[in-house]
Structures are given as C-alpha cells and as structure tokens.
Design a protein around this motif. Structure first.
Motif, PDB file in Angstrom:
ATOM      1  N   LYS A  73       0.605  -1.041  -0.139  1.00 59.45           N
ATOM      2  CA  LYS A  73      -0.049   0.370  -0.527  1.00 59.45           C
ATOM      3  C   LYS A  73       0.788   1.109   0.113  1.00 59.45           C
ATOM      4  CE  LYS A  73      -4.338   0.789   2.335  1.00 59.45           C
ATOM      5  NZ  LYS A  73      -5.204   0.512   3.747  1.00 59.45           N
ATOM      6  N   SER A  74       0.553   2.150  -0.906  1.00 61.93           N
ATOM      7  CA  SER A  74       1.456   2.921  -1.459  1.00 61.93           C
ATOM      8  C   SER A  74       1.407   3.868  -2.314  1.00 61.93           C
ATOM      9  CB  SER A  74       3.223   2.637  -2.083  1.00 61.93           C
ATOM     10  OG  SER A  74       2.906   1.912  -2.697  1.00 61.93           O
ATOM     11  N   VAL A  75       1.316   5.173  -2.257  1.00 59.41           N
ATOM     12  CA  VAL A  75       1.263   6.564  -2.909  1.00 59.41           C
ATOM     13  C   VAL A  75       1.559   6.460  -4.300  1.00 59.41           C
ATOM     14  CG1 VAL A  75       1.358   8.400  -3.230  1.00 59.41           C
ATOM     15  CG2 VAL A  75       1.468   8.289  -0.972  1.00 59.41           C
ATOM     16  N   PRO A  76       1.146   5.655  -5.235  1.00 62.00           N
ATOM     17  CA  PRO A  76       1.874   5.294  -6.810  1.00 62.00           C
ATOM     18  C   PRO A  76       2.219   6.373  -7.028  1.00 62.00           C
ATOM     19  CG  PRO A  76      -1.119   5.175  -6.585  1.00 62.00           C
ATOM     20  CD  PRO A  76      -0.870   6.331  -5.107  1.00 62.00           C
ATOM     21  N   THR A  77       2.666   7.108  -7.243  1.00 58.87           N
ATOM     22  CA  THR A  77       3.610   8.344  -7.253  1.00 58.87           C
ATOM     23  C   THR A  77       4.965   7.708  -6.835  1.00 58.87           C
ATOM     24  OG1 THR A  77       2.855  10.074  -5.757  1.00 58.87           O
ATOM     25  CG2 THR A  77       2.315  10.721  -8.002  1.00 58.87           C
ATOM     26  N   GLU A  78       4.975   7.256  -5.331  1.00 57.97           N
ATOM     27  CA  GLU A  78       6.340   7.201  -4.828  1.00 57.97           C
ATOM     28  C   GLU A  78       6.830   6.039  -5.324  1.00 57.97           C
ATOM     29  OE1 GLU A  78       5.478   8.382  -0.745  1.00 57.97           O
ATOM     30  OE2 GLU A  78       5.415  10.708  -1.057  1.00 57.97           O
ATOM     31  N   ARG A  79       6.035   4.987  -6.191  1.00 58.23           N
ATOM     32  CA  ARG A  79       6.652   3.813  -6.378  1.00 58.23           C
ATOM     33  C   ARG A  79       7.319   3.924  -7.114  1.00 58.23           C
ATOM     34  NH1 ARG A  79       1.438   1.262  -9.729  1.00 58.23           N
ATOM     35  NH2 ARG A  79      -0.496   1.508  -7.345  1.00 58.23           N
ATOM     36  N   LYS A  80       8.536   2.644  -5.956  1.00 56.05           N
ATOM     37  CA  LYS A  80      10.483   2.476  -6.759  1.00 56.05           C
ATOM     38  C   LYS A  80       9.943   1.169  -7.858  1.00 56.05           C
ATOM     39  CE  LYS A  80      12.843   3.188  -2.826  1.00 56.05           C
ATOM     40  NZ  LYS A  80      13.107   2.155  -2.333  1.00 56.05           N
ATOM     41  N   PHE A 134       2.127  -6.052  -7.420  1.00 58.29           N
ATOM     42  CA  PHE A 134       1.465  -5.253  -8.186  1.00 58.29           C
ATOM     43  C   PHE A 134       0.296  -4.724  -8.794  1.00 58.29           C
ATOM     44  CE2 PHE A 134      -0.333  -6.495 -12.507  1.00 58.29           C
ATOM     45  CZ  PHE A 134       0.770  -6.150 -13.513  1.00 58.29           C
ATOM     46  N   ASN A 135      -0.095  -3.451  -8.476  1.00 56.83           N
ATOM     47  CA  ASN A 135      -0.917  -2.993  -9.161  1.00 56.83           C
ATOM     48  C   ASN A 135      -1.207  -2.558 -10.165  1.00 56.83           C
ATOM     49  OD1 ASN A 135      -3.140  -1.221  -8.959  1.00 56.83           O
ATOM     50  ND2 ASN A 135      -3.061  -0.789  -6.174  1.00 56.83           N
ATOM     51  N   ALA A 136      -2.131  -2.541 -11.434  1.00 55.32           N
ATOM     52  CA  ALA A 136      -2.148  -2.001 -12.159  1.00 55.32           C
ATOM     53  C   ALA A 136      -3.117  -0.810 -12.366  1.00 55.32           C
ATOM     54  CB  ALA A 136      -2.730  -2.421 -13.516  1.00 55.32           C
ATOM     55  N   SER A 137      -3.851  -0.112 -11.963  1.00 53.33           N
ATOM     56  CA  SER A 137      -5.193   0.064 -11.534  1.00 53.33           C
ATOM     57  C   SER A 137      -4.220   1.542 -11.661  1.00 53.33           C
ATOM     58  CB  SER A 137      -5.750   0.823 -10.084  1.00 53.33           C
ATOM     59  OG  SER A 137      -5.564   1.108  -8.962  1.00 53.33           O
ATOM     60  N   VAL A 138      -3.564   2.580 -11.785  1.00 55.30           N
ATOM     61  CA  VAL A 138      -3.217   3.450 -11.765  1.00 55.30           C
ATOM     62  C   VAL A 138      -1.729   3.608 -13.146  1.00 55.30           C
ATOM     63  CG1 VAL A 138      -2.427   5.700 -11.206  1.00 55.30           C
ATOM     64  CG2 VAL A 138      -4.028   4.072  -9.865  1.00 55.30           C
ATOM     65  N   PRO A 139      -2.199   4.055 -14.248  1.00 55.17           N
ATOM     66  CA  PRO A 139      -1.506   4.129 -15.267  1.00 55.17           C
ATOM     67  C   PRO A 139      -0.266   5.446 -15.238  1.00 55.17           C
ATOM     68  CG  PRO A 139      -3.695   5.724 -15.738  1.00 55.17           C
ATOM     69  CD  PRO A 139      -4.186   4.988 -14.562  1.00 55.17           C
TER      70      PRO A 139
HETATM   71  C1  LIG Z   1      -4.349  -0.233  -6.663  1.00 60.93           C
HETATM   72  O1  LIG Z   1      -3.570   1.543  -6.204  1.00 60.93           O
HETATM   73  C2  LIG Z   1      -4.634   2.087  -5.822  1.00 60.93           C
HETATM   74  C3  LIG Z   1      -4.024   3.217  -5.574  1.00 60.93           C
HETATM   75  O2  LIG Z   1      -3.167   3.275  -4.513  1.00 60.93           O
HETATM   76  C4  LIG Z   1      -5.806   2.127  -4.775  1.00 60.93           C
HETATM   77  O3  LIG Z   1      -6.258   2.555  -4.047  1.00 60.93           O
HETATM   78  C5  LIG Z   1      -5.980   0.899  -5.054  1.00 60.93           C
HETATM   79  O4  LIG Z   1      -7.093  -0.246  -3.740  1.00 60.93           O
HETATM   80  C6  LIG Z   1      -4.946  -0.205  -5.229  1.00 60.93           C
HETATM   81  N1  LIG Z   1      -5.405  -1.877  -5.332  1.00 60.93           N
HETATM   82  C7  LIG Z   1      -5.202  -3.045  -4.669  1.00 60.93           C
HETATM   83  C8  LIG Z   1      -5.719  -4.563  -5.079  1.00 60.93           C
HETATM   84  O5  LIG Z   1      -3.987  -2.877  -3.871  1.00 60.93           O
END
Ligand SMILES: *[C@@H]1O[C@H](CO)[C@@H](O)[C@H](O)[C@H]1NC(C)=O
Length: 128
Positions: free
Chosen positions: A33-40, A59-64
């Motif tokens: 769980k992290s702020v998408p822009t801070e992902r390494k 792995f989390n593909a929800s944010v382009p």
């Molecule tokens: C994927 O990342 C988004 C943005 O940080 C977050 O809201 C969402 O819960 C994440 N999904 C999973 C399955 O962790």
C-alpha cells in the motif's frame, strides 16, 4: 573439477536457494500500500503480475503512468505479548522473578498456574 570450481558452484547454489526462499514470503497487503507516485520500479516494462509477485514485488495496475510492479515497503512489525496462554514460549525458568524476566527482555504475566510466566514476545505486523 577442482576445489575452486566446487566452491564457486556452492556459492551460486546457496545464492539461488536463498532467492527461492525469499520468494516464498510474498509482501503483505500493507507493504504494497503506497502512494502510486512514490512507487519504486521493481520489474522490467511489460512484466506480468505473476512474474512480478514471484520476484517478491507488488503488482497493481490500477493507475496508469506509474510503475505497476514496485518494491514493497519495509515490513513494520511491533512486539506484543501473546494473550493466548497456550501460545506462550518459555523464556525463563520456573520461579523466575519479574525483574529477571524483564532483564531477558521477555513478557511477564504471573498467572495462571501450569504455563510459563516469563515468555517470548511475538512479532505482528503493524496496521497500515
Ligand atoms: C491499487 O492502487 C490504488 C491506488 O493506490 C489503490 O487505491 C488500490 O486499492 C490498489 N489495489 C490493490 C488491489 O491493492
């Protein structure tokens, strides 16, 4: 094969095995769980979710526009004294005092009878 060759091979084997062992402990949801822009970034572009997780990454593909395969955060753990008496693992000896137990860095709860009163902490992941 000479001795040096065997040495080099064993080192490679040990490294390979420890990498395998690490992959058996996938990161927890909290660690991912992290702020998408801070992902390494953790994998090559186009890596699949499966390959990514096998590499021990999140792995989390929800944010382009941000890495989908990224390094997990360090696991934050805290020490707690287990409340279930059956989960107590003896840290001292029968008749140990609270002070002696404290010096060992263990939990001290002088009841009930029949279970260790001085026992080890347990590590639990902190809430995120
Ligand atoms: C994927 O990342 C988004 C943005 O940080 C977050 O809201 C969402 O819960 C994440 N999904 C999973 C399955 O962790």
């Amino acid at each position: 094969m000479d001795l040096r060759g065997i040495c080099v091979l064993s080192v490679i084997l040990v490294v390979a095995l420890s990498t395998l062992a690490e992959a058996k402990f996938p990161p927890t949801k909290c660690q991912c769980k992290s702020v998408p822009t801070e992902r390494k970034n953790c994998g090559h572009p186009g890596i699949t979710a499966e390959q990514c997780r096998r590499a021990g990454c999140c792995f989390n593909a929800s944010v382009p526009g941000v890495p989908w395969c990224f390094s997990p955060k360090e696991k934050r753990v805290k020490k707690v004294c287990p409340s279930d008496v059956r989960a107590r693992i003896n840290c001292g000896f029968p008749g140990i005092t609270a002070q002696q137990c404290q010096r060992l860095g263990c939990c001290f709860v002088p009841h009930p009878a029949g279970v260790p009163w001085c026992f080890y902490h347990r590590q639990v992941e902190e809430a995120c």
